[in-house]
Scaffold this motif. Structure first.
Motif, PDB file in Angstrom:
ATOM      1  N   ALA A 112       0.830  -1.213   0.000  1.00  0.00           N
ATOM      2  CA  ALA A 112       0.000   0.000   0.000  1.00  0.00           C
ATOM      3  C   ALA A 112       0.863   1.260   0.000  1.00  0.00           C
ATOM      4  CB  ALA A 112      -0.929  -0.011   1.213  1.00  0.00           C
ATOM      5  N   GLU A 113       1.986   1.220   0.741  1.00  0.00           N
ATOM      6  CA  GLU A 113       2.850   2.392   0.902  1.00  0.00           C
ATOM      7  C   GLU A 113       3.363   2.943  -0.432  1.00  0.00           C
ATOM      8  OE1 GLU A 113       2.865  -0.235   2.832  1.00  0.00           O
ATOM      9  OE2 GLU A 113       2.499   0.618   4.826  1.00  0.00           O
ATOM     10  N   TRP A 118       2.185   9.878  -4.168  1.00  0.00           N
ATOM     11  CA  TRP A 118       1.242  10.572  -5.068  1.00  0.00           C
ATOM     12  C   TRP A 118      -0.150  10.739  -4.482  1.00  0.00           C
ATOM     13  CZ3 TRP A 118       3.767   5.982  -6.969  1.00  0.00           C
ATOM     14  CH2 TRP A 118       4.974   6.251  -7.615  1.00  0.00           C
ATOM     15  N   LEU A 119      -0.413  10.119  -3.352  1.00  0.00           N
ATOM     16  CA  LEU A 119      -1.796  10.025  -2.856  1.00  0.00           C
ATOM     17  C   LEU A 119      -2.515  11.374  -2.819  1.00  0.00           C
ATOM     18  CD1 LEU A 119      -3.989   8.128  -1.777  1.00  0.00           C
ATOM     19  CD2 LEU A 119      -3.074   8.501   0.524  1.00  0.00           C
ATOM     20  N   ASP A 120      -1.826  12.415  -2.344  1.00  0.00           N
ATOM     21  CA  ASP A 120      -2.470  13.722  -2.188  1.00  0.00           C
ATOM     22  C   ASP A 120      -2.888  14.357  -3.516  1.00  0.00           C
ATOM     23  OD1 ASP A 120      -2.214  13.516   0.536  1.00  0.00           O
ATOM     24  OD2 ASP A 120      -0.358  14.676   0.622  1.00  0.00           O
ATOM     25  N   TRP A 153      -5.982   6.086   5.024  1.00  0.00           N
ATOM     26  CA  TRP A 153      -5.154   7.252   4.676  1.00  0.00           C
ATOM     27  C   TRP A 153      -5.989   8.329   3.996  1.00  0.00           C
ATOM     28  CZ3 TRP A 153      -0.971   3.744   2.053  1.00  0.00           C
ATOM     29  CH2 TRP A 153      -0.152   3.181   3.035  1.00  0.00           C
ATOM     30  N   ILE A 154      -6.880   7.936   3.070  1.00  0.00           N
ATOM     31  CA  ILE A 154      -7.717   8.904   2.355  1.00  0.00           C
ATOM     32  C   ILE A 154      -8.602   9.654   3.362  1.00  0.00           C
ATOM     33  CG2 ILE A 154      -9.673   9.098   0.743  1.00  0.00           C
ATOM     34  CD1 ILE A 154      -8.394   6.713  -0.824  1.00  0.00           C
ATOM     35  N   LEU A 159      -9.015  13.505   1.881  1.00  0.00           N
ATOM     36  CA  LEU A 159      -8.905  13.575   0.423  1.00  0.00           C
ATOM     37  C   LEU A 159     -10.213  13.145  -0.232  1.00  0.00           C
ATOM     38  CD1 LEU A 159      -5.413  11.843   0.128  1.00  0.00           C
ATOM     39  CD2 LEU A 159      -5.890  14.303   0.136  1.00  0.00           C
ATOM     40  N   SER A 160     -10.423  13.626  -1.466  1.00  0.00           N
ATOM     41  CA  SER A 160     -11.618  13.216  -2.212  1.00  0.00           C
ATOM     42  C   SER A 160     -11.296  12.060  -3.158  1.00  0.00           C
ATOM     43  CB  SER A 160     -12.187  14.392  -2.992  1.00  0.00           C
ATOM     44  OG  SER A 160     -11.199  14.894  -3.867  1.00  0.00           O
ATOM     45  N   CYS A 161     -10.105  11.503  -3.023  1.00  0.00           N
ATOM     46  CA  CYS A 161      -9.619  10.406  -3.855  1.00  0.00           C
ATOM     47  C   CYS A 161     -10.547   9.184  -3.789  1.00  0.00           C
ATOM     48  CB  CYS A 161      -8.234  10.044  -3.327  1.00  0.00           C
ATOM     49  SG  CYS A 161      -7.372   8.785  -4.222  1.00  0.00           S
ATOM     50  N   ALA A 162     -10.929   8.661  -4.955  1.00  0.00           N
ATOM     51  CA  ALA A 162     -11.738   7.431  -4.998  1.00  0.00           C
ATOM     52  C   ALA A 162     -10.825   6.222  -4.841  1.00  0.00           C
ATOM     53  CB  ALA A 162     -12.494   7.355  -6.316  1.00  0.00           C
TER      54      ALA A 162
END
Ligand code: ZN
Length: 207
Positions: A112-113, A118-120, A153-154, A159-162
Motif C-alpha cells: 500500500a505504501e 502521489w496520494l495527495d 489514509w484517504i 482527500l476526495s480520492c476514490a
C-alpha cells in the motif's frame, strides 16, 4: 476486457446502467497479453458519452498518457510498478495537464505504501484484486487489508480520492471490497458473462 472486441459499441450500450466503462490497455510487456490501444479509445469516445476509465497496463506510461487523454479518456490509471517514481510523477502531471483525472494502480505484490508519494494529488487509487493481465481470475481476499489501509489514509487526510478495485469482482465479492472501503468496483466476466447485463450491474451495485 470481457466485452466482444468486434462489437464494442454494442457491448458498451448493453452496460449503459454502469457508472464507468473500464478499458484495459495491455502492451505485451508490463503484462504478457496485448489488448487495445489509442485508436480504439478514440473510437469508443465517438460511440459513447459514458465515463471512460482507462487502465494502462503498459511499461513507461508517460510515453502514452497524453495520447490516451487526447483520444478521449476521462480518467487514466498508470501502474506504480511500470516506471521510476520520477516518471510516474511525470505521467500523472501529463494527465492533469490534459485536464483529465489521474489514478495510480498497485499490483497484488506491491505494498500500500507505494502509493503514498502521489496520494495527495490523485483522483483515484486502483488496488488490483487479481494479477493484472487477463480476465476471469479468482478474487484475492488477501488484498482487503491493503484496501482498508489506503481508505484509512484517504479519510485521515480528508482527500476526495476514490478507491477502485479490479479483478474477480462479482455480487459475492462486492460486499467485501465495499466494506473494506472501495467505492469504484470494476467487473468484467461477472457482467459480460451474463445475458442480462443491467441485472448484473445492479446486483453488484446493490450487493
Ligand atoms: Zn483493469
Amino acid at each position: 476486457l470481457s466485452a466482444d472486441f468486434a462489437y464494442l459499441a454494442r457491448d458498451i450500450q448493453a452496460i449503459s446502467t454502469a457508472d464507468y466503462v473500464h478499458v484495459d490497455v495491455m502492451d505485451g510487456m508490463f503484462v504478457s497479453n496485448i489488448s487495445i490501444g489509442v485508436p480504439v479509445v478514440k473510437s469508443l469516445r465517438k460511440a459513447t458519452d459514458m465515463f471512460l476509465d482507462v487502465h494502462l497496463m503498459i511499461e513507461k506510461p508517460v510515453r502514452y498518457a497524453r495520447r490516451f487523454c487526447d483520444a478521449g479518456a476521462d480518467l487514466v490509471t498508470v501502474h506504480a510498478e511500470a516506471d521510476t517514481p520520477e516518471n510516474i510523477t511525470a505521467a500523472i502531471a501529463e494527465i492533469k495537464a490534459a485536464g483529465k483525472m489521474a489514478a495510480v494502480a498497485l499490483k497484488p505484490a506491491t505494498a500500500a505504501e507505494a502509493v503514498l508519494p502521489w496520494l495527495d494529488t490523485l483522483d483515484m487509487v486502483l488496488v488490483m484484486t487479481v494479477e493484472p493481465g487477463f480476465g476471469g481470475q479468482k478474487f484475492m481476499a488477501d488484498m482487503l487489508p491493503k484496501i482498508e489501509t489506503i481508505r484509512a489514509w484517504i479519510t485521515e487526510r480528508g482527500l476526495s480520492c476514490a478507491l477502485e478495485c479490479d479483478g474477480g469482482i462479482d455480487a459475492n465479492t462486492a460486499p467485501l471490497v465495499k466494506a473494506a472501503g472501495c467505492d469504484v468496483l470494476v467487473a468484467g466476466s461477472a457482467v459480460f458473462g451474463r445475458v442480462d447485463r443491467a441485472a448484473a450491474v445492479s446486483s453488484i451495485r446493490n450487493a
